[in-house]
Design an enzyme around this catalytic site. Structure first.
Site, PDB file in Angstrom:
ATOM      1  NE  ARG A   1       3.901 -13.611 -10.466  1.00  0.00           N
ATOM      2  CZ  ARG A   1       4.061 -12.612  -9.645  1.00  0.00           C
ATOM      3  NH1 ARG A   1       3.784 -11.401 -10.040  1.00  0.00           N
ATOM      4  NH2 ARG A   1       4.490 -12.828  -8.444  1.00  0.00           N
TER       5      ARG A   1
ATOM      6  CD  GLU B   1       6.950  -9.597  -8.985  1.00  0.00           C
ATOM      7  OE1 GLU B   1       6.237  -8.588  -9.204  1.00  0.00           O
ATOM      8  OE2 GLU B   1       6.644 -10.471  -8.173  1.00  0.00           O
TER       9      GLU B   1
ATOM     10  NE  ARG C   1      -2.725 -14.246   0.591  1.00  0.00           N
ATOM     11  CZ  ARG C   1      -1.782 -14.169  -0.347  1.00  0.00           C
ATOM     12  NH1 ARG C   1      -0.789 -15.024  -0.370  1.00  0.00           N
ATOM     13  NH2 ARG C   1      -1.838 -13.231  -1.269  1.00  0.00           N
TER      14      ARG C   1
ATOM     15  CG  HIS D   1       5.955 -13.110  -3.153  1.00  0.00           C
ATOM     16  ND1 HIS D   1       5.657 -12.903  -1.827  1.00  0.00           N
ATOM     17  CD2 HIS D   1       4.890 -12.678  -3.844  1.00  0.00           C
ATOM     18  CE1 HIS D   1       4.462 -12.382  -1.719  1.00  0.00           C
ATOM     19  NE2 HIS D   1       3.961 -12.246  -2.937  1.00  0.00           N
TER      20      HIS D   1
ATOM     21  CG  ASN E   1       1.320 -11.030 -13.186  1.00  0.00           C
ATOM     22  OD1 ASN E   1       0.611 -11.956 -12.805  1.00  0.00           O
ATOM     23  ND2 ASN E   1       2.028 -10.286 -12.366  1.00  0.00           N
TER      24      ASN E   1
ATOM     25  CG  ASN F   1       5.608   3.017  -1.424  1.00  0.00           C
ATOM     26  OD1 ASN F   1       6.157   3.991  -1.924  1.00  0.00           O
ATOM     27  ND2 ASN F   1       5.136   2.014  -2.136  1.00  0.00           N
TER      28      ASN F   1
ATOM     29  N   GLY G   1       7.008  -2.652   1.467  1.00  0.00           N
ATOM     30  CA  GLY G   1       8.461  -2.566   1.646  1.00  0.00           C
ATOM     31  C   GLY G   1       9.058  -1.344   0.975  1.00  0.00           C
TER      32      GLY G   1
HETATM   33  P1  AMP Z   1       1.501  -4.714  -3.708  1.00  0.00           P
HETATM   34  O1  AMP Z   1       0.741  -5.979  -3.467  1.00  0.00           O
HETATM   35  O2  AMP Z   1       2.985  -4.914  -3.866  1.00  0.00           O
HETATM   36  O3  AMP Z   1       0.909  -3.851  -4.787  1.00  0.00           O
HETATM   37  O4  AMP Z   1       1.361  -3.847  -2.351  1.00  0.00           O
HETATM   38  C1  AMP Z   1       0.117  -3.481  -1.827  1.00  0.00           C
HETATM   39  C2  AMP Z   1       0.328  -2.960  -0.413  1.00  0.00           C
HETATM   40  O5  AMP Z   1       1.253  -1.864  -0.429  1.00  0.00           O
HETATM   41  C3  AMP Z   1      -0.960  -2.408   0.232  1.00  0.00           C
HETATM   42  O6  AMP Z   1      -1.059  -2.856   1.564  1.00  0.00           O
HETATM   43  C4  AMP Z   1      -0.739  -0.911   0.206  1.00  0.00           C
HETATM   44  O7  AMP Z   1      -1.361  -0.296   1.279  1.00  0.00           O
HETATM   45  C5  AMP Z   1       0.776  -0.812   0.358  1.00  0.00           C
HETATM   46  N1  AMP Z   1       1.230   0.486  -0.132  1.00  0.00           N
HETATM   47  C6  AMP Z   1       1.184   0.942  -1.398  1.00  0.00           C
HETATM   48  N2  AMP Z   1       1.637   2.244  -1.443  1.00  0.00           N
HETATM   49  C7  AMP Z   1       1.955   2.578  -0.170  1.00  0.00           C
HETATM   50  C8  AMP Z   1       2.448   3.776   0.448  1.00  0.00           C
HETATM   51  N3  AMP Z   1       2.706   4.854  -0.252  1.00  0.00           N
HETATM   52  N4  AMP Z   1       2.654   3.749   1.785  1.00  0.00           N
HETATM   53  C9  AMP Z   1       2.386   2.632   2.515  1.00  0.00           C
HETATM   54  N5  AMP Z   1       1.912   1.488   1.991  1.00  0.00           N
HETATM   55  C10 AMP Z   1       1.697   1.451   0.667  1.00  0.00           C
END
Ligand code: AMP
Length: 404
Positions: A91, A387, A243, A182, A10, A337, A335
């Site tokens: 990907r 993914e 964005r 996505h 990826n 966390n 989503g």
């Molecule tokens: P991704 O692009 O899927 O890696 O997600 C990145 C986003 O997830 C960022 O905005 C991070 O702040 C959020 N994120 C990652 N870990 C946590 C957490 N433990 N609690 C809240 N947001 C999180």
């Protein structure tokens, strides 16, 4: 026995993720990331036999250098594992109008991915670089490379969803339409939700929310995507890290005509300076605003706009679910966390019979999977995305078909 393993690559704008995976059971034998590419110091972190390794690359590392390091210094040293790789799954963000499902890579396919670069200028050229470098570095597997597209899952959208209300001519002559993104994650969520709910995916109606730094929602009816929030490019739809998502297009003319901002600068503002970062003025990282939500009005504002927009999409997509909604599903870094984002979004949807269970919501995070709704109400699930598994499965099924 180690057989039929797939190498999943990826190649993103600032990172390269890699894994060696068994497509039949999803077991990852080795996985890692080279991050901060093109910055002064990038870092390689990989896990093999449950042991984590780290290595710093001191110079500005390009994608080609990163791939060279991964192949020569990591993969080739794991001789048995390396010899078990039978195919490589790449990907690719945008397939355009010509590449509607996973394909075996050849020169023609590379040209089509190049053509679709106008719709994903930050991603497709890097995906192509990853593919070409891999073909050079692993010539013995050169006929076993598969491209898996983020746009493919959305190809089942009806034209009522994918057409913009602009002169039809721009679609028929220039392919200007909604493609979504996505898709690999939304496809995994469909497959995994069906498993959890013990249903066949062909009868599954869900709303899948992939909330990461980029974010999108997909309406999935009878297992097929019928609408999604990203459009011609990944700029449309939800509020994201940097964005803007949906805006009135007239804002662009206002900024250009009245404020004298160039089109190029406006594009940068909408893609790199907007979203959560634009609204709170400090950070695109949701965690920053989440930590300050109750005492910093800028942070509160950014999360409230994020959740308001998301709730509107979820509510709108229930209209596309025909007879019932089987589940709303959250995935992606936010989503999976953010207890706060889930709570604030779901609390806006009680009219639809959606009710969050505060205790369950608090418990399901950090890679856990589970229900967060009050029992007896519309199911709401949190499912960590995978993914790589979809890429590996698509890759091996195509390779096996060709070998038949
Ligand atoms: P991704 O692009 O899927 O890696 O997600 C990145 C986003 O997830 C960022 O905005 C991070 O702040 C959020 N994120 C990652 N870990 C946590 C957490 N433990 N609690 C809240 N947001 C999180």
């Amino acid at each position: 026995m180690l057989n039929q393993l797939v190498l999943v690559l990826n190649c993103g704008s600032s990172s390269l993720k890699f894994s060696i995976i068994n497509p039949n059971n999803g077991k990852k034998f080795l996985f890692g990331i080279v991050d901060s590419l093109l910055l002064p110091k990038s870092r390689v972190i990989w896990t093999n036999n449950s042991i984590q390794h780290k290595h710093f690359l001191n110079e500005k590392t390009s994608h080609i250098m990163a791939l060279n390091f991964v192949f020569k210094k990591i993969l080739k040293k794991e001789v048995k594992l390396f010899q078990s790789i039978v195919a490589i799954g790449h990907r690719v963000v945008h397939g355009g109008e010509k590449l509607k499902k996973s394909v075996l890579i050849d020169t023609k396919v590379i040209n089509h991915i190049e053509e679709a670069s106008c719709f994903a200028p930050l991603h497709n050229p890097i995906n192509i670089c990853g593919i070409k470098t891999t073909l050079n570095l692993l010539p013995n597997l050169s006929e076993k490379n598969v491209a898996v597209f983020d746009t493919a899952f959305h190809q089942t959208m009806p034209e009522t969803s994918y057409l913009y209300a602009i002169p039809y001519f721009y679609y028929s002559n220039y392919n200007i339409r909604r493609y979504g993104a996505h898709g690999i994650s939304h496809q995994y969520i469909t497959y995994q939700t069906a498993k959890i709910l013990n249903k066949s995916s062909v009868s599954l109606n869900i709303i899948s929310c992939h909330l990461g730094n980029g974010a999108s929602v997909a309406a999935i009816c009878r297992g097929l995507c019928v609408d999604t929030s990203m459009g011609l490019t990944p700029l449309e739809g939800l509020v994201m890290g940097t964005r803007s998502g949906d805006i009135d297009p007239a804002i662009i003319f206002f900024m250009n005509n009245k404020l004298g901002i160039s089109i190029q600068e406006i594009y940068k503002i909408l893609t790199l300076d907007s979203g959560l970062l634009g609204l709170n003025g400090k950070s695109s990282d949701l965690r920053y605003a989440e930590n300050k939500y109750y005492f910093d009005k800028n942070s509160k504002r950014s999360i409230d706009v994020f959740c308001h927009r998301l709730a509107k999409y979820i509510a709108g997509y229930t209209a596309l679910m025909e007879d019932r909604l089987d589940a709303v599903v959250f995935t992606g870094g936010i989503g999976e966390n953010s207890v706060l984002v889930r709570e604030l979004t779901l609390s806006r949807l009680s009219l639809l019979g959606i009710k969050v269970d505060v205790k369950r919501n608090l418990q399901v995070r950090s890679g856990l999977c589970g229900f967060i709704n009050i029992e007896g109400t519309t199911p709401v699930l949190v499912i960590p995305s995978n993914e790589d598994l979809i890429i590996a499965q698509e890759t091996i099924s195509l390779i096996n078909k060709i070998n038949e």
